[in-house]
Every structure is written in C-alpha cells, then in structure tokens.
Design a protein around this motif. Structure first.
Motif, PDB file in Angstrom:
ATOM      1  N   GLN A 510       0.819  -1.215   0.000  1.00  0.00           N
ATOM      2  CA  GLN A 510       0.000   0.000   0.000  1.00  0.00           C
ATOM      3  C   GLN A 510       0.854   1.266   0.000  1.00  0.00           C
ATOM      4  N   VAL A 511       2.083   1.144   0.525  1.00  0.00           N
ATOM      5  CA  VAL A 511       2.944   2.316   0.598  1.00  0.00           C
ATOM      6  C   VAL A 511       4.398   1.862   0.498  1.00  0.00           C
ATOM      7  N   LEU A 512       5.222   2.702  -0.127  1.00  0.00           N
ATOM      8  CA  LEU A 512       6.653   2.422  -0.236  1.00  0.00           C
ATOM      9  C   LEU A 512       7.415   3.306   0.727  1.00  0.00           C
ATOM     10  N   PRO A 513       8.461   2.783   1.364  1.00  0.00           N
ATOM     11  CA  PRO A 513       9.245   3.625   2.277  1.00  0.00           C
ATOM     12  C   PRO A 513      10.062   4.652   1.490  1.00  0.00           C
ATOM     13  N   ALA A 514      10.236   5.811   2.089  1.00  0.00           N
ATOM     14  CA  ALA A 514      11.003   6.862   1.429  1.00  0.00           C
ATOM     15  C   ALA A 514      12.439   6.428   1.146  1.00  0.00           C
ATOM     16  N   GLN A 515      12.932   5.487   1.953  1.00  0.00           N
ATOM     17  CA  GLN A 515      14.318   5.040   1.802  1.00  0.00           C
ATOM     18  C   GLN A 515      14.588   4.368   0.454  1.00  0.00           C
ATOM     19  N   ILE A 516      13.550   4.054  -0.280  1.00  0.00           N
ATOM     20  CA  ILE A 516      13.750   3.413  -1.577  1.00  0.00           C
ATOM     21  C   ILE A 516      14.504   4.350  -2.533  1.00  0.00           C
ATOM     22  N   GLY A 517      14.458   5.623  -2.243  1.00  0.00           N
ATOM     23  CA  GLY A 517      15.166   6.587  -3.068  1.00  0.00           C
ATOM     24  C   GLY A 517      16.683   6.477  -2.971  1.00  0.00           C
ATOM     25  N   ALA A 518      17.182   5.691  -2.015  1.00  0.00           N
ATOM     26  CA  ALA A 518      18.636   5.533  -1.861  1.00  0.00           C
ATOM     27  C   ALA A 518      19.218   4.490  -2.797  1.00  0.00           C
ATOM     28  N   LEU A 519      18.351   3.811  -3.555  1.00  0.00           N
ATOM     29  CA  LEU A 519      18.827   2.720  -4.428  1.00  0.00           C
ATOM     30  C   LEU A 519      19.341   3.298  -5.739  1.00  0.00           C
ATOM     31  N   GLN A 520      20.502   3.917  -5.691  1.00  0.00           N
ATOM     32  CA  GLN A 520      21.025   4.678  -6.817  1.00  0.00           C
ATOM     33  C   GLN A 520      21.460   3.800  -8.002  1.00  0.00           C
ATOM     34  N   GLN A 521      21.627   2.515  -7.805  1.00  0.00           N
ATOM     35  CA  GLN A 521      22.029   1.623  -8.901  1.00  0.00           C
ATOM     36  C   GLN A 521      20.832   0.919  -9.540  1.00  0.00           C
ATOM     37  N   LEU A 522      19.630   1.205  -9.079  1.00  0.00           N
ATOM     38  CA  LEU A 522      18.446   0.490  -9.543  1.00  0.00           C
ATOM     39  C   LEU A 522      18.143   0.801 -11.007  1.00  0.00           C
ATOM     40  N   HIS A 523      18.000  -0.278 -11.816  1.00  0.00           N
ATOM     41  CA  HIS A 523      17.662  -0.138 -13.235  1.00  0.00           C
ATOM     42  C   HIS A 523      16.186  -0.446 -13.497  1.00  0.00           C
ATOM     43  N   THR A 524      15.655  -1.430 -12.764  1.00  0.00           N
ATOM     44  CA  THR A 524      14.280  -1.863 -12.991  1.00  0.00           C
ATOM     45  C   THR A 524      13.538  -1.940 -11.664  1.00  0.00           C
ATOM     46  N   LEU A 525      12.351  -1.299 -11.640  1.00  0.00           N
ATOM     47  CA  LEU A 525      11.486  -1.360 -10.460  1.00  0.00           C
ATOM     48  C   LEU A 525      10.078  -1.728 -10.938  1.00  0.00           C
ATOM     49  N   ASN A 526       9.650  -2.927 -10.557  1.00  0.00           N
ATOM     50  CA  ASN A 526       8.347  -3.435 -10.994  1.00  0.00           C
ATOM     51  C   ASN A 526       7.383  -3.447  -9.811  1.00  0.00           C
ATOM     52  N   LEU A 527       6.381  -2.570  -9.882  1.00  0.00           N
ATOM     53  CA  LEU A 527       5.406  -2.424  -8.799  1.00  0.00           C
ATOM     54  C   LEU A 527       3.988  -2.728  -9.273  1.00  0.00           C
ATOM     55  N   MET A 528       3.819  -3.334 -10.405  1.00  0.00           N
ATOM     56  CA  MET A 528       2.489  -3.520 -10.973  1.00  0.00           C
ATOM     57  C   MET A 528       1.640  -4.455 -10.097  1.00  0.00           C
ATOM     58  N   ASN A 529       0.336  -4.234 -10.166  1.00  0.00           N
ATOM     59  CA  ASN A 529      -0.640  -5.073  -9.453  1.00  0.00           C
ATOM     60  C   ASN A 529      -0.419  -5.057  -7.943  1.00  0.00           C
ATOM     61  N   ASN A 530      -0.345  -3.852  -7.375  1.00  0.00           N
ATOM     62  CA  ASN A 530      -0.306  -3.693  -5.934  1.00  0.00           C
ATOM     63  C   ASN A 530      -1.465  -2.776  -5.520  1.00  0.00           C
ATOM     64  N   LEU A 531      -1.387  -2.203  -4.311  1.00  0.00           N
ATOM     65  CA  LEU A 531      -2.460  -1.358  -3.790  1.00  0.00           C
ATOM     66  C   LEU A 531      -1.961   0.056  -3.512  1.00  0.00           C
ATOM     67  N   LEU A 532      -0.994   0.505  -4.279  1.00  0.00           N
ATOM     68  CA  LEU A 532      -0.382   1.808  -4.067  1.00  0.00           C
ATOM     69  C   LEU A 532      -1.334   2.931  -4.483  1.00  0.00           C
ATOM     70  N   THR A 533      -1.538   3.876  -3.580  1.00  0.00           N
ATOM     71  CA  THR A 533      -2.352   5.064  -3.910  1.00  0.00           C
ATOM     72  C   THR A 533      -1.467   6.286  -4.123  1.00  0.00           C
ATOM     73  N   THR A 534      -0.267   6.244  -3.562  1.00  0.00           N
ATOM     74  CA  THR A 534       0.698   7.337  -3.749  1.00  0.00           C
ATOM     75  C   THR A 534       2.088   6.741  -3.931  1.00  0.00           C
ATOM     76  N   LEU A 535       2.976   7.549  -4.457  1.00  0.00           N
ATOM     77  CA  LEU A 535       4.369   7.150  -4.605  1.00  0.00           C
ATOM     78  C   LEU A 535       5.238   8.142  -3.849  1.00  0.00           C
ATOM     79  N   PRO A 536       6.284   7.685  -3.166  1.00  0.00           N
ATOM     80  CA  PRO A 536       7.160   8.618  -2.456  1.00  0.00           C
ATOM     81  C   PRO A 536       7.919   9.494  -3.447  1.00  0.00           C
ATOM     82  N   LEU A 537       8.044  10.766  -3.141  1.00  0.00           N
ATOM     83  CA  LEU A 537       8.754  11.677  -4.033  1.00  0.00           C
ATOM     84  C   LEU A 537      10.221  11.292  -4.194  1.00  0.00           C
TER      85      LEU A 537
END
Length: 573
Positions: A510-537
């Motif tokens: 339902q929600v992603l932690p703000a700390q996900i922004g620290a993943l500076q090497q991330l190439h692919t992020l797959n979040l499809m088919n979840n319950l997210l209503t907002t995304l962290p800036l």
C-alpha cells in the motif's frame, strides 16, 4: 589463371584494403584475412611472388584452384583452403618444405598430390566433406609422416584398410563419417594416443583395437555399439573412455584391467546390471551414468554396487542421473572422496544417515526426486558449495544446515518448502538463492547473515513481510519478490545500494518507504498489481532507473517531480 604484373598490382592493392601491407617483401596483416580472385567462372589466386614470406594462408570460395606458384611460398607453415564446391591443388608441392598443417574442405573429395608425401614437416591434415564424400583420396595412405589426421562430415560407411599404413599417427579423428565398422588394420597404429570416433554408426569394434598400446583417449559416444570386445582390456595406457549414448547393455569384464583409466562416461547407456568391475579402476576420478535399465528400483538397495564405488578412493565426480534409484544403502558412507555428485531424476524420498561420510562434497544435485526430508546428518557436508533441490517434496530443512558454511548457491525452487530454519544464518558465503514457487510465509531474521548475497528469487510464495535484517545485503543486485502477499517493505530496503532489479509485482503493498530513493544503482522497479495510492517523491532520486512499472495500482496521481526527474526512464502506467 591471372599472372600479369597488372594483376599482381591489383592483388597487392586488394590485400591492403583487407588490412595488409607489404614491407620489404614480407606481407603483414593487421587482422585475419581471406581473399579469392574471379576468372572464367573459377576463383583463382594469383600474384604469389609478392607473398613469399607468408607463413599462414587461408583461402575460401565456391571453387578454389591453386596455381603452381604456390610452391614459391617456401615459408608457409599452415594452409587452409575451403571451397563450397571443389578445391584443386597443383601436382607439385615439393617446394613447401616447411608446411606443417594442411586443411581442406569441399563438397567433392579433392585429389591429394603424391608430392605431399615429400614434405617432411607436414604432420597435420584435416579433411571435411560437408557430409558428401563417399570415399577418401587414395593417395592419403602415402602420407606416412602424418601425426594428426582429422576427417569429418563424410559418408564413408567403411574406413579403408590403408589406414594401417599411417604408423606415425598420434591423433586420429573420424567424426560424423557414417562409419559402421573399422578395419582390423586399425590395430597397426601403434603410436596412436587419441582416437575420436564420435557421432558415427559403429555397431561393432574389431578385436584389434586392443592392440593400441599407447592409446590414452578413446571417444566413442553417439554410436550404435551394443557390445564391446574383451580385448579392450589390453588398452593399458587408456585414461579416458567415452561411451555415452550407445545401446550398451553390458560391459566387458576386462574393463576392470584398465589400470590407468581416470574418466569413464556411460550416460545414456541402458545397462541391465551394474558393472561391478568398475570397482577395480583404482585411478578413476570421473564416472557418469544415466538411464540405467536395471529392472526394479530394489537393485539400488543392494549394498554391493555402492561398495564397489566406495573402493574408488580417487573418485571426484559421480553422476547417477535417472537410474531408477529408490533408496541408497548405508555403504554410501564409503563415498568419502566424491566432490561432485549428481542424483537427479531418481526416486529418492530420503537419504540415509550415512551420507554424513560425504565430507569432501562440494556440489550435490538432488532435483527431481520425491524427497520428503533430509536427515540431520547432512550438516556434516561442511565443504558444500552448490546444492540443487528443485522439484522435490521437501517442506522444511533440518536445523543442522547451519553446517553448510561454504554454501554459495542453492536451488530449492518448485518444491513444498514452508519455512527456513534459523540455521540458514550459517550460510555466510551464499551468493545465489533460488527458492521461488514454494509455500514460504515468513523468513527468519538470520537471513541477514547472507552478507555476500547477489541474487534472491522468492516469487510465488506466501510471504507477508520481510525482516529488517535484509539491510545487510549490501551486495545484492537482483531481488525478485513478485506474487507474494507483502503489504509493506522494511525501511532497511534503502541499504541495498547495489540493487539493479527489484520486482514486487502482484503483492498487496500500500505504501513504499522513502528510503527506496537511496537505491542509486536500480535499473528496474516493478510495482504492478499492488495497492499503491501514492508514490514517495524520493523515487525522483533514482536517476539510473530505466524501467518503472506501476500499472494496475489505484494511484491518485503521478507526481510531476517524478516524471520530470525520470524523463529518460520508461514508465508503464
């Protein structure tokens, strides 16, 4: 044939275009090259007087005809001529006194000039017939100086008796030649060290093969041999014997006399009984079986065959794949030297406690067995590095797996695993874990000790959460957690600073932690088919992101700061 000075100038210019240069009469090439010359429907080479310092020459074309001037290349050591249709050599090649290797390939068997027999340095000859030659050049048997002869892609059916005249041969390859038999004269090759007869149609071997007293490698895989002569026991120097994919139902008793044999391959041979004579091969290091046709799985309960293998104190690699083994006798305790063991595709439901004796085991393959449990004794495999347990019936692992402190890779996917014991924390060298398609609902905190982890596949399980200790996976690059029941991620996800791919599709997040922004090497992020209503800036900080998949989420809006910062990223909404 083209011989004029003008033609030679054109040839030199052509060579320069191909990356060559002529300095002081010597040709130097910057890269591998080949050339041909067209005249009267043939491809003819000319201008050899410019190339006298050449040591290696490769020519290709539809039909290649070499002129008499070839003799001028007195420094030539290697000549390779490949014609899709024909190859023609000049009658006189006596000037090529330094020629060591000759390779010819064409659709119809070429004429080998008798002058080749006058070349003392010529020791290697390769002939390839594109599966069209029905016979070999008659003059081949005059080349008594040959040490290596390779013939491939022919339809000879029979090898001429003239082979016996090549008494200096050390290596003989007759691969894909449609041979059904060998002449008795094969036994006259007293200097032969390697005989490669793979992918033929041999159904019998002559008794004289046992006369090859210097033979070290005999490759007979993919033939039609139903039996072997007892005379093979005379191959006193044989070190490797490959019999894979032959319809052999038994082996000669004399096989046990091969005192120097270190590699024996019998995969795909439908042996009707276990060859006990293998126990006499004291130098054996590699032994492979698969597809044994011994009737009834109860044969595997007989301790004698396992005892025979236990006598092989040098055995390192053993494959018993798809051998209808229902259980292992206690005598397997004697397999103390084995480092690589393959038991896939059998009918094992458990292992005896005596497997504790496998103290040198490094690689074990047990996939595709109906294993329901592992004994506590497996904790004694302290040298284990790779383990395959895919497609078993295992529901849990014993706590003693903490002893696998050298484990680097485990595959236990597509099984019935419900939990992991705390003992997995002992896997401090683990780099790859494949545990997808199981029934895992939670992970122990101790997995945080997997500090060397690079890849983890846990999709298609029943996970509802992740322990905060995953923050210790500072080397992980691929984390696949799709098709679980996750509702949130721990804040420590931001410590996975080497992460390239994070797949969280088909969960309940339902929600992603703000700390996900620290993943500076991330190439692919797959979040499809979840319950997210907002995304962290903080997603805007993922400047290396190439693919962001967020469709099938009840998002209220896509923050403009994210789309602007990730303008080079493919966003699937």
């Amino acid at each position: 044939m083209i011989e004029s000075m003008h033609d030679q100038e054109i040839m030199v210019a052509l060579l320069r275009q191909l990356g060559g240069s002529i300095e002081g009469g010597a040709l130097e090439m910057e890269r591998e090259w080949r050339y041909a010359w067209e005249a009267g429907g043939m491809q003819v080479v000319a201008g050899f007087d410019e190339l006298r310092q050449l040591t290696s020459l490769q020519l290709t074309g539809d039909s290649v005809s070499l002129p008499d001037e070839l003799n001028q290349l007195q420094h030539l050591r290697e000549l390779q001529v490949w014609g899709r249709e024909t190859v023609s050599l000049p009658d006189d090649l006596s000037g090529l006194q330094r020629l060591e290797k000759l390779s010819l390939a064409c659709a119809s068997a070429p004429v080998l000039p008798s002058s080749l027999s006058q070349l003392p340095a010529l020791h290697t000859l390769a002939l390839f017939g594109y599966s069209l030659w029905a016979q070999l050049p008659e003059t081949l048997w005059e080349l008594a100086q040959l040490e290596e002869l390779s013939v491939g892609q022919c339809r000879l059916e029979q090898l001429p008796a003239g082979i016996g005249q090549l008494g200096q041969l050390r290596l003989l390859t007759l691969k894909e030649c449609a041979l059904t038999m060998l002449p008795a004269e094969i036994g006259q090759l007293g200097a032969l060290e390697q005989l490669d007869l793979r992918q033929n149609q041999l159904n019998i071997l002559p008794d004289q093969i046992g006369q090859l007293s210097q033979l070290r490698r005999l490759l007979l895989d993919n033939n039609r041999l139903a039996s072997l002569p007892e005379e093979m026991g005379g191959l006193a120097t044989l070190q490797e014997l490959n019999l894979n994919a032959n319809p052999l139902e038994s082996l000669p008793v004399s096989l046990g006399q091969l005192a120097r044999l270190h590699s024996l391959y019998l995969s795909g041979c439908p042996l009707r009984r276990f060859p006990d004579q293998i126990g006499q091969l004291a130098q054996l290091q590699i032994l492979t079986f698969s597809g044994l046709k011994i009737e009834g799985g109860e044969w595997s309960q007989d301790p004698e065959w396992a005892t025979a293998l236990g006598q092989l104190s040098r055995l390192r690699h053993l494959s018993l794949e798809n051998c209808n083994i229902t259980s292992l006798p206690g005598t397997v305790q004697q397999w103390q030297s084995i480092q690589d063991l393959d038991l896939r595709w059998n009918r094992l439901s458990t292992l005896p406690a005596e497997v504790a004796g496998w103290s040198q085991l490094q690689i074990l393959s047990l996939s595709y067995n109906p294993l329901e449990e592992l004994p506590a004794a497996v904790g004694g495999w302290t040298q284990l590095q790779r383990l395959q347990l895919s497609r078993t019936h295992l529901r849990q692992l014993p706590p003693t797996v903490s002893g696998w402190q050298q484990l680097q890779e485990i595959q236990i996917n597509d099984s019935l695993l419900e939990n992991l014991p705390a003992g997995v924390g002992g896997w401090k060298q683990l780099q790859k874990c494949y545990a997808q398609n199981n029934r895992l609902s939670q992970l122990p905190t101790e997995i945080g000790h997997w500090s060397e982890l690079r890849l983890l596949r846990l999709h298609k399980n029943r996970l509802t959460g992740l322990p905060a200790s995953i923050g210790n996976w500072t080397h992980i690059e691929d984390l696949i957690l799709s098709s679980n029941q996750l509702t949130e991620l721990p804040d420590t996800i931001g410590q996975l600073v080497q992460l390239h791919e994070l797949v969280l599709a088909n969960n309940r997040i339902q929600v992603l932690p703000a700390q996900i922004g620290a993943l500076q090497q991330l190439h692919t992020l797959n979040l499809m088919n979840n319950l997210l209503t907002t995304l962290p800036l903080e997603l805007a900080q993922l400047t290396s992101l190439h693919h962001l998949m967020i469709y099938n989420n009840p998002l209220e809006e896509m923050p403009a700061v994210i789309t602007e910062a990730l303008k080079d990223c493919d966003i699937y909404m």
